[in-house]
Design a protein around this motif. Structure first.
Motif, PDB file in Angstrom:
ATOM      1  N   SER A 134       9.291   2.264   4.688  1.00 37.88           N
ATOM      2  CA  SER A 134       8.333   2.995   3.899  1.00 37.88           C
ATOM      3  C   SER A 134       7.535   3.547   4.987  1.00 37.88           C
ATOM      4  O   SER A 134       7.525   3.176   6.105  1.00 37.88           O
ATOM      5  N   ARG A 135       6.490   4.532   4.483  1.00 38.39           N
ATOM      6  CA  ARG A 135       5.730   5.327   5.170  1.00 38.39           C
ATOM      7  C   ARG A 135       4.679   4.015   5.733  1.00 38.39           C
ATOM      8  O   ARG A 135       4.150   4.306   6.807  1.00 38.39           O
ATOM      9  N   THR A 136       4.204   3.210   4.799  1.00 37.42           N
ATOM     10  CA  THR A 136       3.345   2.459   4.977  1.00 37.42           C
ATOM     11  C   THR A 136       3.630   1.500   6.171  1.00 37.42           C
ATOM     12  O   THR A 136       3.037   1.326   7.250  1.00 37.42           O
ATOM     13  N   GLU A 196       0.984  -1.142   0.001  1.00 38.37           N
ATOM     14  CA  GLU A 196      -0.194   0.122  -0.038  1.00 38.37           C
ATOM     15  C   GLU A 196       0.743   1.388  -0.126  1.00 38.37           C
ATOM     16  O   GLU A 196       2.099   1.211   0.335  1.00 38.37           O
ATOM     17  N   ASP A 197       0.192   2.466  -0.599  1.00 40.22           N
ATOM     18  CA  ASP A 197       0.918   3.542  -0.610  1.00 40.22           C
ATOM     19  C   ASP A 197       0.831   4.247   0.902  1.00 40.22           C
ATOM     20  O   ASP A 197      -0.171   4.084   1.599  1.00 40.22           O
ATOM     21  N   GLY A 198       1.807   4.950   1.315  1.00 39.33           N
ATOM     22  CA  GLY A 198       1.969   5.587   2.749  1.00 39.33           C
ATOM     23  C   GLY A 198       0.809   6.397   3.037  1.00 39.33           C
ATOM     24  O   GLY A 198       0.437   6.170   4.221  1.00 39.33           O
ATOM     25  N   ASP A 199       0.290   7.488   2.147  1.00 44.25           N
ATOM     26  CA  ASP A 199      -0.620   8.271   2.488  1.00 44.25           C
ATOM     27  C   ASP A 199      -2.076   7.336   2.706  1.00 44.25           C
ATOM     28  O   ASP A 199      -2.791   8.034   3.472  1.00 44.25           O
TER      29      ASP A 199
HETATM   30 MG    MG Z   1       4.043   5.614  -1.734  1.00 42.15          MG
END
Ligand code: MG
Ligand code: ATP
Length: 240
Positions: free
Chosen positions: A185-187, A161-164
């Protein structure tokens, strides 16, 4: 497409690439998904391309959280659908979780194709084609989700998944579980349970493993993963 010989030392890795290229050709996977996979591969190298101890613990804890949830949902994107179409359907059945197609590069056509592919692999109901709701804090296209699925889920598994989006789901008060080879990662940082493992190993493990009911600390587990990677690099540097 050129057939990968089984004897090739990078057989499994090449099979994955082949599946993703096919996914792009069939309109299931986005081109950006190929690049995301490349980033994942790099971290898989650092793990030695196996499920390490911290990954197995997170996988077992994830099973426990999903089984105990009221409305557990598995989010499926174009990479997941290309790499583990059959296994993700089996996992949904084992965990009694709903499947929802949720794309970063969303098109109705791609969602329909993924839905069809999951149904061919035994899925009874697939959510995501007619999203009635939006995840707060994201732009319209990236926010869309179904009411019965992700929107009202209490525990959500969002692999790759994307972090946002992972953060926005957290902000909705959900328990967020991810499978992401990049522990930085941000996720990975936003999730409640981060499984640092390749999805092609994590999902089959989660079909088989027993749930873990003991306490689990995601930050400690992530630290353990980073330490494993750095120690492995040190060992490898001594072997050169
Ligand atoms: Mg991303
Ligand atoms: P973030 O948005 O969380 O900071 P990112 O922008 O680096 O991460 P995205 O493309 O948004 O990356 O998310 C895809 C993630 O999926 C990447 O972190 C990548 O490492 C991971 N990934 C790619 N392929 C696999 C795979 N086969 N198994 C597990 N994880 C993977």
């Amino acid at each position: 497409m050129v057939k990968v010989p089984r004897s090739h030392p990078r057989y499994l890795s090449l099979k994955m690439r082949e599946a993703l290229v096919e996914g792009v050709e069939e309109g299931i996977t986005s081109k950006a998904g190929l690049i995301a996979h490349g980033r994942g591969e790099m971290f898989d190298y650092l793990l030695g391309e196996e499920s390490i101890k911290t990954a197995k613990i997170a996988e077992r804890k994830a099973i426990a959280e999903m089984v105990d949830a009221e409305n557990p949902v598995i989010s499926i994107n174009g990479n997941v659908a290309a790499l583990v179409p059959e296994e993700i359907v089996q996992l949904g059945k084992r965990l009694d979780a709903k499947l929802e197609v949720n794309l970063f590069h969303r098109t109705d056509e791609r969602i329909s194709k993924i839905k069809r592919s999951l149904e061919l692999n035994g899925a009874e109901k697939v959510y995501g084609l007619d999203p009635e709701e939006e995840i707060p804090g994201l732009d319209h296209k990236r926010a869309l989700c179904s009411h019965e699925g992700i929107y009202t889920s209490d525990v959500v598994l969002v692999p790759l998944e994307d972090g946002d989006r992972a953060q926005a789901l957290k902000d909705m008060g959900k328990t967020v579980i991810t499978i992401d080879l990049n522990p930085l990662s941000r996720t990975s940082k936003a999730a409640d349970i981060t499984i640092v493992d390749n999805i092609v190993r994590a999902v089959p493990n989660m079909i088989e493993f027993e749930p873990l009911h003991e306490d689990f600390d995601n930050e400690e587990n992530l630290k353990g993963t980073l330490l494993f990677m750095s120690e492995r690099l040190k060992t490898l540097s001594e072997e050169i």
